[in-house]
Write a protein that holds these residues in place. Sequence first.
Motif, PDB file in Angstrom:
ATOM      1  N   ILE A 161       0.866  -1.183   0.000  1.00  0.00           N
ATOM      2  CA  ILE A 161       0.000   0.000   0.000  1.00  0.00           C
ATOM      3  C   ILE A 161       0.901   1.231   0.000  1.00  0.00           C
ATOM      4  O   ILE A 161       1.081   1.928   0.996  1.00  0.00           O
ATOM      5  CB  ILE A 161      -0.981  -0.013   1.186  1.00  0.00           C
ATOM      6  N   ALA A 162       1.491   1.466  -1.161  1.00  0.00           N
ATOM      7  CA  ALA A 162       2.470   2.535  -1.352  1.00  0.00           C
ATOM      8  C   ALA A 162       2.558   2.833  -2.841  1.00  0.00           C
ATOM      9  O   ALA A 162       2.135   2.030  -3.676  1.00  0.00           O
ATOM     10  CB  ALA A 162       3.836   2.110  -0.826  1.00  0.00           C
ATOM     11  N   GLU A 163       3.114   3.973  -3.155  1.00  0.00           N
ATOM     12  CA  GLU A 163       3.223   4.344  -4.563  1.00  0.00           C
ATOM     13  C   GLU A 163       4.245   3.489  -5.311  1.00  0.00           C
ATOM     14  O   GLU A 163       4.123   3.281  -6.520  1.00  0.00           O
ATOM     15  CB  GLU A 163       3.557   5.828  -4.686  1.00  0.00           C
ATOM     16  N   TYR A 164       5.259   2.994  -4.594  1.00  0.00           N
ATOM     17  CA  TYR A 164       6.253   2.100  -5.181  1.00  0.00           C
ATOM     18  C   TYR A 164       6.574   0.993  -4.182  1.00  0.00           C
ATOM     19  O   TYR A 164       6.486   1.184  -2.967  1.00  0.00           O
ATOM     20  CB  TYR A 164       7.541   2.858  -5.531  1.00  0.00           C
ATOM     21  N   LEU A 165       6.954  -0.164  -4.707  1.00  0.00           N
ATOM     22  CA  LEU A 165       7.381  -1.267  -3.837  1.00  0.00           C
ATOM     23  C   LEU A 165       8.505  -2.022  -4.504  1.00  0.00           C
ATOM     24  O   LEU A 165       8.715  -1.936  -5.715  1.00  0.00           O
ATOM     25  CB  LEU A 165       6.208  -2.201  -3.520  1.00  0.00           C
TER      26      LEU A 165
END
Length: 311
Positions: free
Chosen positions: A101-105
């Motif tokens: 749950i983040a813009e990038y992983l």
Amino acid sequence: MKAAQISEYGKDVVKINPDAEMPELSSGNVIVKVHAAGVNPIDWKITEGYLGQALSDNFPLTVGDDFAGTVEEVGEDVTEYTKGDNVYGSGGVRMGGSGAIAEYLVTGVNLISKKPEDASNHEAAALPLTGVSAVDVIYNKIKLEKGQKILIHGGSGGIGSMAIQIAKHLGAYVATTARKDKVQYLKDLGADEIIDYKDEVFEEILKDYDAVFDTVGGDTYKRSFKVLKKGGVIVSMLGQPDTELMNKYQVNALGQFTQTNSDSLKKLAELFDDGAIKVYIDRVFPLDEAAEALKYQRDNSVKGKVVIEIN
């Protein structure tokens, strides 16, 4: 970048960090721009400390496992993917990722696969954990065959919804337990028999079943042994197999601990693109309302899946 994170265990501790650190790329991994994240019960259970101190060294911890997104960078030794590939899978911290749950992983290539071609980002993000669980149990643990009878507990939930569709795809007779308000939804999934667990006693109605897939646990699990024929199999998502009941009823009892992997994700994508399964999304939340999304999953009888839109 923005990310939904916790800095301690407890209820309602998820916060949006607008300045979270970008994940670091390493060999065998990919960095993904996340378009959508799927919400599972394990997500809020982690935030409330159900996994003990196993993850506390990662504070602040980015929440979430399931995602759909686009590959931004590939690490050394990665040959299966290139920048721009649409992928889905798991990016959870508990699996070695940086959190979904983040813009990038960042996550390992063994935890992802190409996104189903016909799936939207919302649909693809809703598939991994629930779909892989159903695939593993139905195909590998139960080995369900055409004409057999299976009882699936919790049919309206994420895993149950997938399991019903896969079982029907294989030609089985499917009974499920649920609340009255979920009857039409379960019929649409393909369930042959729906039992209201509040007003009906399923073990008095169903007899001589080949298999039970339990996603509820507790007393429901124990009562389910009565439904099986000798030599039948019961698989539970919760707790260890009850060997005493297994011996009493002369059946096989197995536990299920799902580990998302590329092979199962590929099988899942095939089932979706072939039209064998559909994804039912109960509600979509924006990233800024990630805390509300986890709370909604925790406090409601969700029909299908909850999804968070990221990019």
